[in-house]
Design an enzyme around this catalytic site. Sequence first.
Site, short mmCIF file in Angstrom:
data_model
loop_
_atom_site.label_atom_id
_atom_site.label_comp_id
_atom_site.label_asym_id
_atom_site.label_seq_id
_atom_site.Cartn_x
_atom_site.Cartn_y
_atom_site.Cartn_z
CE LYS A 294 25.51 1.67 -15.43
NZ LYS A 294 24.81 1.92 -16.68
CD GLU B 226 36.47 -11.21 -13.64
OE1 GLU B 226 37.28 -11.27 -14.58
OE2 GLU B 226 36.62 -11.82 -12.57
CB CYS C 118 36.59 -9.63 -21.86
SG CYS C 118 35.70 -11.11 -21.40
CD GLU D 230 39.43 -4.67 -24.05
OE1 GLU D 230 39.13 -3.70 -23.33
OE2 GLU D 230 39.02 -5.83 -23.83
P1 NAP Z 1 32.57 0.26 -19.76
O1 NAP Z 1 32.42 1.43 -20.64
O2 NAP Z 1 33.72 0.25 -18.82
O3 NAP Z 1 31.19 0.13 -18.94
C1 NAP Z 1 30.94 -0.95 -18.08
C2 NAP Z 1 29.80 -0.58 -17.14
O4 NAP Z 1 30.27 0.44 -16.25
C3 NAP Z 1 28.58 0.01 -17.86
O5 NAP Z 1 27.41 -0.40 -17.20
C4 NAP Z 1 28.80 1.50 -17.68
O6 NAP Z 1 27.62 2.28 -17.77
C5 NAP Z 1 29.36 1.53 -16.26
N1 NAP Z 1 30.05 2.76 -15.90
C6 NAP Z 1 30.57 3.70 -16.73
N2 NAP Z 1 31.11 4.71 -15.99
C7 NAP Z 1 30.92 4.39 -14.68
C8 NAP Z 1 31.25 5.02 -13.46
N3 NAP Z 1 31.89 6.20 -13.42
N4 NAP Z 1 30.91 4.42 -12.30
C9 NAP Z 1 30.29 3.22 -12.31
N5 NAP Z 1 29.92 2.58 -13.45
C10 NAP Z 1 30.25 3.15 -14.63
O7 NAP Z 1 32.67 -1.09 -20.59
P2 NAP Z 1 31.76 -1.58 -21.79
O8 NAP Z 1 32.10 -0.79 -23.00
O9 NAP Z 1 30.36 -1.68 -21.35
O10 NAP Z 1 32.29 -3.09 -21.98
C11 NAP Z 1 33.43 -3.40 -22.68
C12 NAP Z 1 34.58 -3.65 -21.73
O11 NAP Z 1 34.22 -4.68 -20.81
C13 NAP Z 1 35.83 -4.16 -22.44
O12 NAP Z 1 36.96 -3.53 -21.91
C14 NAP Z 1 35.85 -5.65 -22.12
O13 NAP Z 1 37.11 -6.26 -22.17
C15 NAP Z 1 35.27 -5.64 -20.75
N6 NAP Z 1 34.73 -6.96 -20.41
C16 NAP Z 1 35.44 -7.71 -19.51
C17 NAP Z 1 35.00 -8.99 -19.19
C18 NAP Z 1 35.76 -9.84 -18.21
O14 NAP Z 1 35.18 -10.79 -17.68
N7 NAP Z 1 37.03 -9.58 -17.95
C19 NAP Z 1 33.83 -9.48 -19.77
C20 NAP Z 1 33.14 -8.67 -20.68
C21 NAP Z 1 33.60 -7.40 -20.98
P3 NAP Z 1 27.20 2.99 -19.15
O15 NAP Z 1 26.95 1.89 -20.12
O16 NAP Z 1 25.99 3.75 -18.78
O17 NAP Z 1 28.36 3.85 -19.55
#
Ligand code: NAP
Length: 516
Positions: free
Chosen positions: A191, A266, A300, A401
């Site tokens: 997804k 992650e 990230c 963040e």
């Molecule tokens: P996010 O809002 O947490 O979403 C991540 C994924 O989770 C998306 O596919 C999202 O779907 C899905 N999701 C949302 N609610 C969910 C639920 N209740 N159950 C299961 N899945 C759910 O993060 P983002 O805005 O896409 O990405 C930014 C974040 O990712 C930042 O915090 C960044 O630091 C982190 N990141 C971490 C790394 C690492 O390796 N540590 C690498 C890259 C990014 P939807 O898009 O449909 O909401």
Amino acid sequence: MSTGIKSGMIDTMSDLGKMSYGNFINGKWVKASSNETFTSLNPANLNLSLGTFASSNKKDVDTAIESAHNAFKSWRKTPAPVRAELILKAGYLLETRKEELAQIMVQEMGKVIKEARGDVQEAIDMAKYMAGEGRRLTGQTVPSELPNKFAMCVRSPMGVVGIITPWNFPVAIPSWKIFPALVAGNTVVIKPASDTPLCAIKFVEILAEAGLPDGVINLVTGSGSVVGNAIVDNPLVKAVSITGSTDIGSKVASRCGELMKKISCELGGKNAICVMDDADLELALEGALWGAFGTAGQRCTATSRIIVHEKIYQEFCHEFKAITASLSIGNGLDPDVAIGPVINRAQLESINRYVEIGKKEGAKLLYGGNILTQGDYQLGCFHEPTIFMDVNSKMRIAQEEIFGPVTAIMPVANFTQALEVANSTEFGLSLSMYTKNVNKAFAAIEELEAGIVYINAPTIGAEIQLPFGGIKKTGNGHREAGTTAIEQFTEWKTVYIDYSGRLQKAQIDSFESLDS
Ligand code: NAP
């Protein structure tokens, strides 16, 4: 093998924005069962759409998981080197379509074209690396304490793996998870983030073209709360791998905990560069600029804090402001642009709220701070690169963040204090030390609390052949990339083969008694 529609496109129309894309289930592109759709918009110009996408529900997810479950039966029996050949082929296909994917990526999530090419390159590198893993997938053999007995450990695939990915590395991150999962013999339901469905669709299209059998890779688009939850809850899904915010990741991890599922997370970061008074200042400035404002700060590993020794603090702030002012902001397709838009309006507003928080907390706004609203900027989601100085560890802008082009410069009196400040957040992804002193460099490697440490390089720039991941609230102990990537997608099976022809009791029998 996958046949029929080779593209994610269901209805062919004349331009990108008018195309409509489905889910990929059991080797076919299909509409959401509800027929509902959502759009993906270009953050450089919100009037431009990348197309409409399946807004899926639990039924779609369950169908995809069923297909992956059925495909697992023969995929796990396919020899790993044969599975790896298909991954290698996908890598070569990615190479031929690198520019196409990079151009789509710029339009779908805004990063500048050079970085978008790097994102696809990371997936190519991962394909080649994981293809090699098909001829390793190493186990262990160890001596038994008993005679005429052989002891070893082999890896088993888990079954159907659920993969949930963010938008900021929309090709690289799916590749970090999908390639190791597949080479290890699992089947996958992915997804992707709702902000970048097209990048994921193009990636899966390439996997299908490489010849993965039907059902081995499945993609379902739609909201995290519906599609993501349905993946996590389905009992046929044996492991979940998510990259995203700490907020969402910890909720998914809690649910997986209740269900006793393997979960690798992650999550967020609050990374810092430390610049000591003996550092090469020019190198540190260049690194801090790239770390803070590359991908408009939406990595990230972005350098959201710069911890500077007081002896060089004023000079650093002065120079950093000057080089930041030289960065051009605009549409990432323009090769001269250094900073593209941020992902969407909500994120733009969230970033700007943090600017206001920083001002209220008493930090000094050194540069930027505004949403760009003039001319073509008003069509998209553009924020000025923003620098705060005189920031201390208690401030929210030094702890939370922000995920945008905002960085905080923090003065420190000495090396020890630099380490304390660097370690003072709840995150632990990437920390960096700029110094010419080898003793300080090694002390920093030992003391910095992070999964990734850089010396004389910024907090961004990971290579795929090494483990990637964080400690504290950034992760839950797993690592992506490197040989460690396989761990999250395999179970250990310990095997004892007793060829003595008699009952031998470990811990009870002595070698002498058995030998007589
Ligand atoms: P996010 O809002 O947490 O979403 C991540 C994924 O989770 C998306 O596919 C999202 O779907 C899905 N999701 C949302 N609610 C969910 C639920 N209740 N159950 C299961 N899945 C759910 O993060 P983002 O805005 O896409 O990405 C930014 C974040 O990712 C930042 O915090 C960044 O630091 C982190 N990141 C971490 C790394 C690492 O390796 N540590 C690498 C890259 C990014 P939807 O898009 O449909 O909401």
